[in-house]
Design a protein around this motif. Sequence first.
Motif, PDB file in Angstrom:
ATOM      1  N   SER A 220       0.827  -1.211   0.000  1.00 61.95           N
ATOM      2  CA  SER A 220       0.000   0.000   0.000  1.00 61.95           C
ATOM      3  C   SER A 220       0.859   1.257   0.000  1.00 61.95           C
ATOM      4  CB  SER A 220      -0.925   0.011   1.225  1.00 61.95           C
ATOM      5  OG  SER A 220      -1.780  -1.106   1.238  1.00 61.95           O
ATOM      6  N   THR A 221       1.976   1.207   0.724  1.00 58.01           N
ATOM      7  CA  THR A 221       2.821   2.383   0.861  1.00 58.01           C
ATOM      8  C   THR A 221       3.558   2.719  -0.428  1.00 58.01           C
ATOM      9  OG1 THR A 221       3.120   1.866   3.213  1.00 58.01           O
ATOM     10  CG2 THR A 221       4.679   3.420   2.216  1.00 58.01           C
ATOM     11  N   PHE A 222       4.005   1.689  -1.148  1.00 56.56           N
ATOM     12  CA  PHE A 222       4.923   1.937  -2.259  1.00 56.56           C
ATOM     13  C   PHE A 222       4.389   1.553  -3.634  1.00 56.56           C
ATOM     14  CE2 PHE A 222       7.722   1.403   1.474  1.00 56.56           C
ATOM     15  CZ  PHE A 222       8.296   2.670   1.474  1.00 56.56           C
ATOM     16  N   VAL A 223       3.207   0.949  -3.716  1.00 51.74           N
ATOM     17  CA  VAL A 223       2.715   0.536  -5.029  1.00 51.74           C
ATOM     18  C   VAL A 223       2.449   1.748  -5.929  1.00 51.74           C
ATOM     19  CG1 VAL A 223       0.250   0.477  -4.410  1.00 51.74           C
ATOM     20  CG2 VAL A 223       1.118  -1.015  -6.217  1.00 51.74           C
ATOM     21  N   ALA A 224       2.023   2.863  -5.340  1.00 51.11           N
ATOM     22  CA  ALA A 224       1.764   4.057  -6.152  1.00 51.11           C
ATOM     23  C   ALA A 224       3.057   4.574  -6.778  1.00 51.11           C
ATOM     24  CB  ALA A 224       1.116   5.144  -5.294  1.00 51.11           C
ATOM     25  N   PHE A 225       4.142   4.570  -6.008  1.00 49.82           N
ATOM     26  CA  PHE A 225       5.438   4.996  -6.557  1.00 49.82           C
ATOM     27  C   PHE A 225       5.880   4.068  -7.685  1.00 49.82           C
ATOM     28  CE2 PHE A 225       5.771   6.527  -2.089  1.00 49.82           C
ATOM     29  CZ  PHE A 225       5.798   7.880  -2.365  1.00 49.82           C
ATOM     30  N   HIS A 226       5.722   2.775  -7.462  1.00 51.44           N
ATOM     31  CA  HIS A 226       6.144   1.797  -8.457  1.00 51.44           C
ATOM     32  C   HIS A 226       5.365   1.971  -9.763  1.00 51.44           C
ATOM     33  CE1 HIS A 226       7.728  -1.965 -10.023  1.00 51.44           C
ATOM     34  NE2 HIS A 226       6.502  -2.343 -10.310  1.00 51.44           N
ATOM     35  N   ALA A 227       4.057   2.154  -9.639  1.00 47.86           N
ATOM     36  CA  ALA A 227       3.225   2.316 -10.836  1.00 47.86           C
ATOM     37  C   ALA A 227       3.613   3.582 -11.607  1.00 47.86           C
ATOM     38  CB  ALA A 227       1.750   2.364 -10.449  1.00 47.86           C
ATOM     39  N   ARG A 228       3.883   4.653 -10.894  1.00 45.39           N
ATOM     40  CA  ARG A 228       4.265   5.908 -11.559  1.00 45.39           C
ATOM     41  C   ARG A 228       5.603   5.761 -12.285  1.00 45.39           C
ATOM     42  NH1 ARG A 228       3.527  10.456  -6.983  1.00 45.39           N
ATOM     43  NH2 ARG A 228       4.433  11.741  -8.625  1.00 45.39           N
ATOM     44  N   GLU A 229       6.546   5.067 -11.657  1.00 40.48           N
ATOM     45  CA  GLU A 229       7.866   4.916 -12.278  1.00 40.48           C
ATOM     46  C   GLU A 229       7.841   3.979 -13.476  1.00 40.48           C
ATOM     47  OE1 GLU A 229      10.329   3.621  -9.107  1.00 40.48           O
ATOM     48  OE2 GLU A 229      10.381   5.579  -8.098  1.00 40.48           O
ATOM     49  N   GLN A 230       7.012   2.935 -13.395  1.00 37.47           N
ATOM     50  CA  GLN A 230       6.984   1.940 -14.458  1.00 37.47           C
ATOM     51  C   GLN A 230       6.167   2.382 -15.664  1.00 37.47           C
ATOM     52  OE1 GLN A 230       8.769  -1.006 -14.495  1.00 37.47           O
ATOM     53  NE2 GLN A 230       9.705  -0.136 -12.656  1.00 37.47           N
ATOM     54  N   THR A 231       5.174   3.234 -15.447  1.00 38.20           N
ATOM     55  CA  THR A 231       4.266   3.597 -16.538  1.00 38.20           C
ATOM     56  C   THR A 231       4.406   5.043 -16.991  1.00 38.20           C
ATOM     57  OG1 THR A 231       2.476   4.271 -15.042  1.00 38.20           O
ATOM     58  CG2 THR A 231       2.586   1.935 -15.648  1.00 38.20           C
ATOM     59  N   ASP A 232       5.117   5.854 -16.221  1.00 38.37           N
ATOM     60  CA  ASP A 232       5.195   7.294 -16.509  1.00 38.37           C
ATOM     61  C   ASP A 232       3.810   7.925 -16.575  1.00 38.37           C
ATOM     62  OD1 ASP A 232       7.989   7.345 -16.684  1.00 38.37           O
ATOM     63  OD2 ASP A 232       7.935   6.676 -18.771  1.00 38.37           O
ATOM     64  N   GLY A 233       2.906   7.350 -15.796  1.00 40.94           N
ATOM     65  CA  GLY A 233       1.528   7.834 -15.820  1.00 40.94           C
ATOM     66  C   GLY A 233       1.215   8.878 -14.776  1.00 40.94           C
ATOM     67  N   GLY A 234       2.222   9.259 -13.990  1.00 41.87           N
ATOM     68  CA  GLY A 234       2.018  10.299 -13.003  1.00 41.87           C
ATOM     69  C   GLY A 234       1.088   9.873 -11.875  1.00 41.87           C
ATOM     70  N   LEU A 242      -3.257   1.869  -6.551  1.00 39.57           N
ATOM     71  CA  LEU A 242      -3.675   1.749  -5.152  1.00 39.57           C
ATOM     72  C   LEU A 242      -5.156   1.422  -5.046  1.00 39.57           C
ATOM     73  CD1 LEU A 242      -2.439   1.988  -2.344  1.00 39.57           C
ATOM     74  CD2 LEU A 242      -3.060   4.408  -2.335  1.00 39.57           C
ATOM     75  N   PHE A 243      -5.954   2.020  -5.919  1.00 36.70           N
ATOM     76  CA  PHE A 243      -7.394   1.744  -5.917  1.00 36.70           C
ATOM     77  C   PHE A 243      -7.671   0.281  -6.259  1.00 36.70           C
ATOM     78  CE2 PHE A 243     -11.332   1.507  -8.525  1.00 36.70           C
ATOM     79  CZ  PHE A 243     -12.244   1.744  -7.516  1.00 36.70           C
ATOM     80  N   VAL A 244      -6.970  -0.262  -7.257  1.00 31.45           N
ATOM     81  CA  VAL A 244      -7.179  -1.656  -7.638  1.00 31.45           C
ATOM     82  C   VAL A 244      -6.772  -2.588  -6.502  1.00 31.45           C
ATOM     83  CG1 VAL A 244      -6.375  -3.491  -9.184  1.00 31.45           C
ATOM     84  CG2 VAL A 244      -6.992  -1.259 -10.114  1.00 31.45           C
ATOM     85  N   LEU A 245      -5.673  -2.271  -5.821  1.00 33.55           N
ATOM     86  CA  LEU A 245      -5.239  -3.083  -4.686  1.00 33.55           C
ATOM     87  C   LEU A 245      -6.303  -3.100  -3.596  1.00 33.55           C
ATOM     88  CD1 LEU A 245      -2.997  -4.664  -3.172  1.00 33.55           C
ATOM     89  CD2 LEU A 245      -2.178  -2.450  -2.322  1.00 33.55           C
ATOM     90  N   TYR A 246      -6.811  -1.935  -3.247  1.00 34.60           N
ATOM     91  CA  TYR A 246      -7.830  -1.856  -2.198  1.00 34.60           C
ATOM     92  C   TYR A 246      -9.158  -2.462  -2.653  1.00 34.60           C
ATOM     93  CZ  TYR A 246      -4.832   1.406   0.388  1.00 34.60           C
ATOM     94  OH  TYR A 246      -3.816   1.998   1.089  1.00 34.60           O
ATOM     95  N   LEU A 247      -9.475  -2.279  -3.934  1.00 28.67           N
ATOM     96  CA  LEU A 247     -10.740  -2.802  -4.440  1.00 28.67           C
ATOM     97  C   LEU A 247     -10.771  -4.320  -4.364  1.00 28.67           C
ATOM     98  CD1 LEU A 247     -13.432  -2.076  -5.781  1.00 28.67           C
ATOM     99  CD2 LEU A 247     -12.304  -2.336  -8.007  1.00 28.67           C
ATOM    100  N   GLY A 248      -9.617  -4.958  -4.538  1.00 23.94           N
ATOM    101  CA  GLY A 248      -9.568  -6.411  -4.410  1.00 23.94           C
ATOM    102  C   GLY A 248     -10.042  -6.880  -3.050  1.00 23.94           C
ATOM    103  N   GLY A 249      -9.685  -6.141  -1.999  1.00 20.68           N
ATOM    104  CA  GLY A 249     -10.160  -6.499  -0.662  1.00 20.68           C
ATOM    105  C   GLY A 249     -11.666  -6.351  -0.529  1.00 20.68           C
ATOM    106  N   ALA A 250     -12.201  -5.280  -1.123  1.00 22.85           N
ATOM    107  CA  ALA A 250     -13.647  -5.076  -1.066  1.00 22.85           C
ATOM    108  C   ALA A 250     -14.396  -6.176  -1.816  1.00 22.85           C
ATOM    109  CB  ALA A 250     -13.999  -3.711  -1.642  1.00 22.85           C
ATOM    110  N   VAL A 251     -13.869  -6.574  -2.972  1.00 20.22           N
ATOM    111  CA  VAL A 251     -14.512  -7.644  -3.744  1.00 20.22           C
ATOM    112  C   VAL A 251     -14.479  -8.955  -2.982  1.00 20.22           C
ATOM    113  CG1 VAL A 251     -14.316  -9.039  -5.842  1.00 20.22           C
ATOM    114  CG2 VAL A 251     -14.059  -6.559  -5.976  1.00 20.22           C
ATOM    115  N   GLY A 252     -13.348  -9.241  -2.331  1.00 22.77           N
ATOM    116  CA  GLY A 252     -13.259 -10.459  -1.532  1.00 22.77           C
ATOM    117  C   GLY A 252     -14.258 -10.474  -0.391  1.00 22.77           C
ATOM    118  N   THR A 253     -14.417  -9.322   0.267  1.00 23.56           N
ATOM    119  CA  THR A 253     -15.385  -9.241   1.360  1.00 23.56           C
ATOM    120  C   THR A 253     -16.811  -9.379   0.841  1.00 23.56           C
ATOM    121  OG1 THR A 253     -13.895  -7.795   2.588  1.00 23.56           O
ATOM    122  CG2 THR A 253     -16.185  -7.840   3.291  1.00 23.56           C
ATOM    123  N   ALA A 254     -17.091  -8.770  -0.310  1.00 25.29           N
ATOM    124  CA  ALA A 254     -18.423  -8.882  -0.891  1.00 25.29           C
ATOM    125  C   ALA A 254     -18.732 -10.330  -1.251  1.00 25.29           C
ATOM    126  CB  ALA A 254     -18.536  -8.006  -2.129  1.00 25.29           C
TER     127      ALA A 254
END
Length: 268
Positions: A220-234, A242-254
Motif C-alpha cells: 500500500s505504501t509503495f505501489v503508487a510509486f512503483h506504478a508511476r515509475e513503471q508507466t510514466d503515468g504520473g 492503489l485503488f485496484v489493490l484496495y478494491l480487491g479487498g472489497a470484492v473479496g469481502t463482498a
Amino acid sequence: MRRNKSIVLLSAGHACVDVYQGAVAALVPFFVAERAYTYAAASGIVLAAGLLSSVAQPFFGALTDRHPVPWLLPASTILGGLGVALSGIGGSYPLTLLFMALSGIGVAAYHPESARVARVASKGSHSSIRWFSLGGNVGFSAAPLLVTAVIATGGLRLSPLLILPALAGSVLTLPVLRALDRTPSADGGKEAAQGRDDWASFVRLSPAVVCRSIVFVGMSTFVAFHAREQTDGGTAAGTAALFVLYLGGAVGTASAATWPTAGTGSRW
C-alpha cells in the motif's frame, strides 16, 4: 429502528471511517512530491498511523468489553478524520506524524465499539455483520480516489476538506445510537462471554496475520510509486494502482458476504 436500516447506516458510517485508513497511503505520494520527503520519511507517516492504531486498539477493545461506550462512534470518527485533514497543513514533519498518529487512534477507538453496536443492531445476524464489514472495505478502497480528487486539484493545503467523510459518518451513526438507547437490552448492551479464550489458536493465527499485514501495508505504501515509475503515468497511475489493490479487498469481502449461512454455524 428496523435491523436492515440500522446496518445500512452503520455500514455507511464504517465506510466513512475506513476512508482514513486508506487515505494515509494515498497521501504519501503527495507528501513526497510537495515536501520532498524521502521514502524512509514517507514510510514513517504510514508507521505513525498504523502502529499507534494497532497498539491502541486492544485497549479500546478491553474497555468496550467491560463498559459499552456508544459515544465513541461519532467521537472517534471525527478524530480519525481530523488527523488526516490536518496532516497537510504546515510543513513540519513531526507535526505531520502527530496528526497521523491521532488519526490512527481515532480509527482504533472506532472499531471495537462499532463491532459491538453492529452485533446488537443486527440481532445476531452473521450476514448483517458481513455487510457491515463490507462497508469498511468500500470506504478503504475509495480513499485513493477521494484523496486524489481533493489534493491533486490544490495541493496539500486542501487537506482540511478530507474531514467531510468524518462529519458525514458521525451523523450517520446517531440515529442508530438513539434507537439502541431507547430499547436497551437486559444486560445493558453487553454480551456475556461464551466459553474460554482459545489462546493456543490465537498464538498460531497471530503470525499469519502479522505477515499478511506487513505485505499489505508495504504494498500500500509503495505501489503508487512503483506504478508511476513503471508507466510514466504520473499521479493517475499511482492512484489507479492503489485503488485496484484496495478494491480487491472489497470484492473479496463482498464475495464472502454472499456465502450461504446455516443457523449459527455460518461461515466467515
